[in-house]
Design a protein around this motif. Sequence first.
Motif, PDB file in Angstrom:
ATOM      1  N   LEU A 177       0.842  -1.203   0.000  1.00  0.00           N
ATOM      2  CA  LEU A 177       0.000   0.000   0.000  1.00  0.00           C
ATOM      3  C   LEU A 177       0.878   1.256   0.000  1.00  0.00           C
ATOM      4  O   LEU A 177       0.603   2.213  -0.737  1.00  0.00           O
ATOM      5  CB  LEU A 177      -0.919  -0.003   1.224  1.00  0.00           C
ATOM      6  N   GLU A 178       1.929   1.236   0.808  1.00  0.00           N
ATOM      7  CA  GLU A 178       2.844   2.380   0.868  1.00  0.00           C
ATOM      8  C   GLU A 178       3.541   2.594  -0.466  1.00  0.00           C
ATOM      9  O   GLU A 178       3.771   3.738  -0.889  1.00  0.00           O
ATOM     10  CB  GLU A 178       3.880   2.163   1.981  1.00  0.00           C
ATOM     11  N   SER A 179       3.861   1.500  -1.158  1.00  0.00           N
ATOM     12  CA  SER A 179       4.548   1.617  -2.449  1.00  0.00           C
ATOM     13  C   SER A 179       3.661   2.253  -3.513  1.00  0.00           C
ATOM     14  O   SER A 179       4.150   2.775  -4.511  1.00  0.00           O
ATOM     15  CB  SER A 179       5.009   0.235  -2.929  1.00  0.00           C
ATOM     16  N   LYS A 180       2.332   2.200  -3.286  1.00  0.00           N
ATOM     17  CA  LYS A 180       1.388   2.822  -4.219  1.00  0.00           C
ATOM     18  C   LYS A 180       1.178   4.300  -3.910  1.00  0.00           C
ATOM     19  O   LYS A 180       0.368   4.970  -4.553  1.00  0.00           O
ATOM     20  CB  LYS A 180       0.035   2.104  -4.150  1.00  0.00           C
ATOM     21  N   GLY A 181       1.898   4.789  -2.908  1.00  0.00           N
ATOM     22  CA  GLY A 181       1.800   6.212  -2.589  1.00  0.00           C
ATOM     23  C   GLY A 181       0.812   6.555  -1.498  1.00  0.00           C
ATOM     24  O   GLY A 181       0.619   7.732  -1.180  1.00  0.00           O
ATOM     25  N   SER A 182       0.169   5.544  -0.914  1.00  0.00           N
ATOM     26  CA  SER A 182      -0.797   5.812   0.159  1.00  0.00           C
ATOM     27  C   SER A 182      -0.069   6.136   1.457  1.00  0.00           C
ATOM     28  O   SER A 182       1.010   5.597   1.731  1.00  0.00           O
ATOM     29  CB  SER A 182      -1.709   4.605   0.389  1.00  0.00           C
ATOM     30  N   VAL A 183      -0.670   7.004   2.224  1.00  0.00           N
ATOM     31  CA  VAL A 183      -0.132   7.353   3.530  1.00  0.00           C
ATOM     32  C   VAL A 183      -0.775   6.433   4.564  1.00  0.00           C
ATOM     33  O   VAL A 183      -1.992   6.433   4.739  1.00  0.00           O
ATOM     34  CB  VAL A 183      -0.412   8.828   3.882  1.00  0.00           C
ATOM     35  N   VAL A 184       0.040   5.647   5.220  1.00  0.00           N
ATOM     36  CA  VAL A 184      -0.462   4.702   6.220  1.00  0.00           C
ATOM     37  C   VAL A 184      -0.614   5.429   7.548  1.00  0.00           C
ATOM     38  O   VAL A 184       0.293   6.150   7.979  1.00  0.00           O
ATOM     39  CB  VAL A 184       0.501   3.511   6.368  1.00  0.00           C
ATOM     40  N   ASP A 185      -1.759   5.252   8.183  1.00  0.00           N
ATOM     41  CA  ASP A 185      -2.014   5.991   9.422  1.00  0.00           C
ATOM     42  C   ASP A 185      -1.661   5.165  10.657  1.00  0.00           C
ATOM     43  O   ASP A 185      -1.280   3.993  10.577  1.00  0.00           O
ATOM     44  CB  ASP A 185      -3.467   6.470   9.489  1.00  0.00           C
ATOM     45  N   VAL A 186      -1.810   5.805  11.803  1.00  0.00           N
ATOM     46  CA  VAL A 186      -1.419   5.181  13.068  1.00  0.00           C
ATOM     47  C   VAL A 186      -2.292   3.965  13.389  1.00  0.00           C
ATOM     48  O   VAL A 186      -1.816   3.010  14.016  1.00  0.00           O
ATOM     49  CB  VAL A 186      -1.470   6.225  14.206  1.00  0.00           C
ATOM     50  N   VAL A 187      -3.547   3.971  12.937  1.00  0.00           N
ATOM     51  CA  VAL A 187      -4.439   2.831  13.222  1.00  0.00           C
ATOM     52  C   VAL A 187      -3.928   1.568  12.547  1.00  0.00           C
ATOM     53  O   VAL A 187      -3.962   0.474  13.119  1.00  0.00           O
ATOM     54  CB  VAL A 187      -5.885   3.148  12.774  1.00  0.00           C
ATOM     55  N   ALA A 188      -3.442   1.714  11.315  1.00  0.00           N
ATOM     56  CA  ALA A 188      -2.906   0.558  10.595  1.00  0.00           C
ATOM     57  C   ALA A 188      -1.671  -0.001  11.311  1.00  0.00           C
ATOM     58  O   ALA A 188      -1.533  -1.220  11.495  1.00  0.00           O
ATOM     59  CB  ALA A 188      -2.563   0.949   9.165  1.00  0.00           C
ATOM     60  N   TYR A 189      -0.777   0.892  11.708  1.00  0.00           N
ATOM     61  CA  TYR A 189       0.414   0.439  12.435  1.00  0.00           C
ATOM     62  C   TYR A 189       0.034  -0.204  13.770  1.00  0.00           C
ATOM     63  O   TYR A 189       0.610  -1.224  14.172  1.00  0.00           O
ATOM     64  CB  TYR A 189       1.359   1.609  12.670  1.00  0.00           C
ATOM     65  N   ASN A 190      -0.927   0.377  14.467  1.00  0.00           N
ATOM     66  CA  ASN A 190      -1.368  -0.197  15.746  1.00  0.00           C
ATOM     67  C   ASN A 190      -1.897  -1.615  15.561  1.00  0.00           C
ATOM     68  O   ASN A 190      -1.695  -2.486  16.409  1.00  0.00           O
ATOM     69  CB  ASN A 190      -2.447   0.682  16.379  1.00  0.00           C
ATOM     70  N   THR A 191      -2.590  -1.827  14.430  1.00  0.00           N
ATOM     71  CA  THR A 191      -3.131  -3.159  14.140  1.00  0.00           C
ATOM     72  C   THR A 191      -2.001  -4.175  13.985  1.00  0.00           C
ATOM     73  O   THR A 191      -2.075  -5.302  14.510  1.00  0.00           O
ATOM     74  CB  THR A 191      -3.986  -3.115  12.860  1.00  0.00           C
TER      75      THR A 191
END
Length: 631
Positions: A307-321
Amino acid sequence: MPQISNLSALPFFSSPTYQRFIFQSLQSKCISSSSSPVPSQQHISHLILDQKSFSQALETFKWASKLPNFTHSQSTYRALIHKLCGFRRFDIVQELLHEMPNTIGLPPDEDIFITIVRGLGRARMVKRVIKVVDLVTQFGKKPSLKIFNSILDVLVKEDIDLARNFYRKKMMGSGVGGDAYTFGILMKGLCLTNRIGDGFKLLQAMKSREIIPNTVIYNTLLHALCKNGKIGRARSLMNEMEEPNAVTFNILISGYCKEENLVQALVLLEKCFNLGFVPDVVTVTKVLEVLCNVGRVTEAVDILERLESKGSVVDVVAYNTLIKGFCRLGKVKVGHCFLKEMERKGCLPNVDTYNILISGCCESEMLDLALDLFNEMKTDGINWNFVTYDTLIKGLCSGGRVEDGFKILEIMEDSKEGSGGRLSPYDSVLYGLYKENQLDEALTFLIKMGKLFPRAVERSLRILGFCEEGAIEDAKKVLGQMLGEGGVPNVLVYDHLIHGFCEAGYMREAFEMMNEVVGRGYYPLAPTFNALISGFCRQGKVNSALKLIDDMVVRDCVLDIGSYNPLVDALCRKGDLQKAFGLFSQMVEKGITPDFSSWNQLIVCWCQEASWLESKKMFQVNNLLQRIAEI
């Protein structure tokens, strides 16, 4: 209009907004013969909208009409009408509408009527919204499709049946069949009320009129299907779409995640990527959660990186998961590495991030790291919340570090929020003291809790008193009152009740309460388990006692001589020397020295079963005696 002689008396005249307007006017507009700036209609519209009351807006409008070389327009009337609608002054709006043909030589335009429709909608004046159609005709005009659609949009939010009736009688009755936007509004209303069958009929009606349903209409119906658990039908409908978009995939993937159908969610996610769409981070986070729930955290990491490689900004909720997923697997240090990684990528951790890691540390008995994270939060300016305190106190006290638990409790009590009237941190301290067999200290702490939780402590002390007196029925009544008030027993209450039930012969209630205690993460002391084992043995339920002791061994509970003696005695009385000897051997292997009672039971049984010794187990008995001698 009335003459306004003193402009400075108006609240807006000396306001920053007006000064800004004058400055902009002087820069962009010509100067009149009196050297006064001539404002544009756009400036006056903004000035009207900036007023804080309808009366100020109205006076501003009147003031502008007196300015040299200035003429009102549809835009200034629309601004005033918008402001009046916000204050529900529809009576003045009516006057303004009839005034317009005389003042500007034009009837109200389409946008003004739409402004009125939306204002009436916000005021929940549904009947008057419908009458806007008649209002338009008073000016010799036919309502446009845009006006009809705006009315329909208001009606579907209030009553879908009223909206459908309006469409049939008013719109179709006027020869207005509507467009894709019209049907989109109706579809939204039907789906909001879960009338999915009617939604499909509407879709068919569009096709029969050769109106191609757009992606928004399909997505609205897809969302309703998924919300109602009809994911299979939603998938079939998606296959009918000519141009699904990222939103389409978000809806379907989320639907499969809701049903925990990981296979189909991953299939659609892959298809979404292959078609060049990028799902939103909320949808991807749902996939991550399902993957982490089944222990497939590495795959979750791969998806996030994609997802990050497609240019999306990953938020804190995703990292928390992800961090939570690693902690569940006991890989707390890996989760901690992701905390550092998200910081490097500019995604700041929040209190939930730290709470997840602290919880993982406590479950993995990494209490020093848990305390380090707690202190790190303060350094990073992240405020502790109740979950932080509660999690850490529970972990420390369960892990035998009651003193550290007390320190965190003191920090919590000194904080602005405190415990917020919640008992759980105090119950954790009670359990810590109980687990360390500091029963007097635990009782003293419970009594001190009475200052903060008088009702709960009063109920607890009454139950303890009744149990010690053997009045188990009275204790059960107070327990019922406690539960009826939404209270939860603490470990001392549980312990006393289990002993009380066992002494009274209520073994079923005692066993159910033991399961409840363990379910809450409390592990009773050996004497409490022993009471249950003795109770089962007294009632001849030796198999139940054996299952309980096996369960204790699996859970690494501390056993003592009192755990084994009742069972060895019961098995010997039954003549089951083989099982009795097996338990005796297990006891010795755990380093528990048999006492007089243990020996007496087994020797008597051996004497009665001399043939068993002669034919089967003499060698094992000899080895056992040697091991006992070494203890």
